[in-house]
Every structure is written in C-alpha cells, then in structure tokens.
Design a protein around this motif. Structure first.
Motif, mmCIF file in Angstrom:
data_model
loop_
_atom_site.group_PDB
_atom_site.id
_atom_site.type_symbol
_atom_site.label_atom_id
_atom_site.label_comp_id
_atom_site.label_asym_id
_atom_site.label_seq_id
_atom_site.Cartn_x
_atom_site.Cartn_y
_atom_site.Cartn_z
ATOM 1 N N ARG A 97 0.842 -1.190 0.000
ATOM 2 C CA ARG A 97 0.000 0.000 0.000
ATOM 3 C C ARG A 97 0.884 1.250 0.000
ATOM 4 O O ARG A 97 1.920 1.300 0.665
ATOM 5 C CB ARG A 97 -0.921 0.039 1.229
ATOM 6 N N THR A 102 -3.715 3.450 -0.752
ATOM 7 C CA THR A 102 -4.143 2.809 -1.994
ATOM 8 C C THR A 102 -3.114 1.787 -2.465
ATOM 9 O O THR A 102 -1.934 1.863 -2.106
ATOM 10 C CB THR A 102 -4.375 3.844 -3.106
ATOM 11 N N CYS A 128 2.975 4.551 -7.158
ATOM 12 C CA CYS A 128 1.856 5.152 -6.435
ATOM 13 C C CYS A 128 1.386 6.358 -7.246
ATOM 14 O O CYS A 128 2.188 7.010 -7.922
ATOM 15 C CB CYS A 128 2.298 5.589 -5.040
#
Length: 157
Positions: A97, A102, A128
C-alpha cells in the motif's frame, strides 16, 4: 562446463521467464509468518528445477547470504524480496500500500540475471499515484510469503 550444461541453464532461464510471464494472477492474500529471516521450507517447483541445474544457494550458504542481505533495504538488488513462484511475486506486490493507503500499480520490467542468492531476480516497477516508479527486486525461488513491506510502503494481510 559442457555446452550441453550451458544450453540447459539457458533453457532453465527461459522457462523461468515463461513462468513469470504466463502464470495466472493469484486469488487473494496468503497467510505467513511475521519475518522471512528463517523461512519455513515450502514447495517451489521453480527452485527445484534451478537447483537440479546447479543454480542457487542452499543450506548454510543460503542462510549466510540471507543474513548478509538483511543489512540492505528489502526489495533492493542486494536484498531482493524472497517469494515463491510468479504467483507469490504478484501476491506480495498486490498487498503493498502507498502512503495514502491505496494499492500501487506494478509491472514486471524483466529479469536482471542472477542475484545474491544465485537465482534469477525479477525487477518490478511499482508506482503510487502521482509518484515516480520505484524499483523492487524479487527472487521467486524461495519459500515465501514475505510479510514485511519494502521501504516507502505498508503491507496488508
């Protein structure tokens, strides 16, 4: 080393690439231990094939190499994430993550040749949202699963 041995090793590398590129995506998270410093031995047909061709470290030599690797950041070329098969690689990356919680996107950029444990290492580009890709090196010839995140990420179960 005979030319037959060299051809067999080349074929083994190709087989490993084919496994990485063609295996189906995993179906969810996997249970495991909190640390990978002393992994429980789990079946890994790719590791067995590589070892039958003379590749990879074993026993005390592998334990020593892992101890040396642990001095470097997890996921670096000097301490690749130790996973089990291509499915394990993707399962690990799917559990990472980003700072905002996310899941990052990722893709396999290719293999980078033999790593510190004597097996072929794969390079993944992990991104990311709004960030530059991060290189994560993964060695699929181990027992897995790895439950520690690489620096800059967290991990979920």
């Amino acid at each position: 080393m005979s030319s037959m041995t060299i051809r067999m090793i080349a074929l083994a590398g190709g087989a490993a690439l084919a496994l990485s590129a063609c295996s189906p995506a995993p179906g969810g998270s996997r249970p495991g231990t909190a640390s990978s410093a002393a992994p429980r031995e789990r079946p890994n047909p790719s590791r067995d094939m590589m070892q039958s061709l003379g590749g990879g470290l074993r026993g005390g030599a592998l334990r020593d190499a892992i101890a040396r690797a642990e001095q470097h950041p997890l996921g670096s070329n000097l301490n690749p994430v130790r996973e089990n098969q291509p499915q394990g690689q993707r399962a690990y990356l799917s559990r990472l993550r980003c700072a905002d919680g996310t899941a990052p996107s990722f893709f396999r950029a290719g293999n980078v040749g033999a790593g510190v444990f004597g097996y072929i290492v794969d390079l993944y580009k992990v991104t990311c949202a709004g960030q530059q890709p991060v290189d994560i090196f993964i060695d699929m010839y181990h027992s897995g699963p790895e439950n520690r995140p690489v620096p800059g990420f967290t991990i979920v179960d």
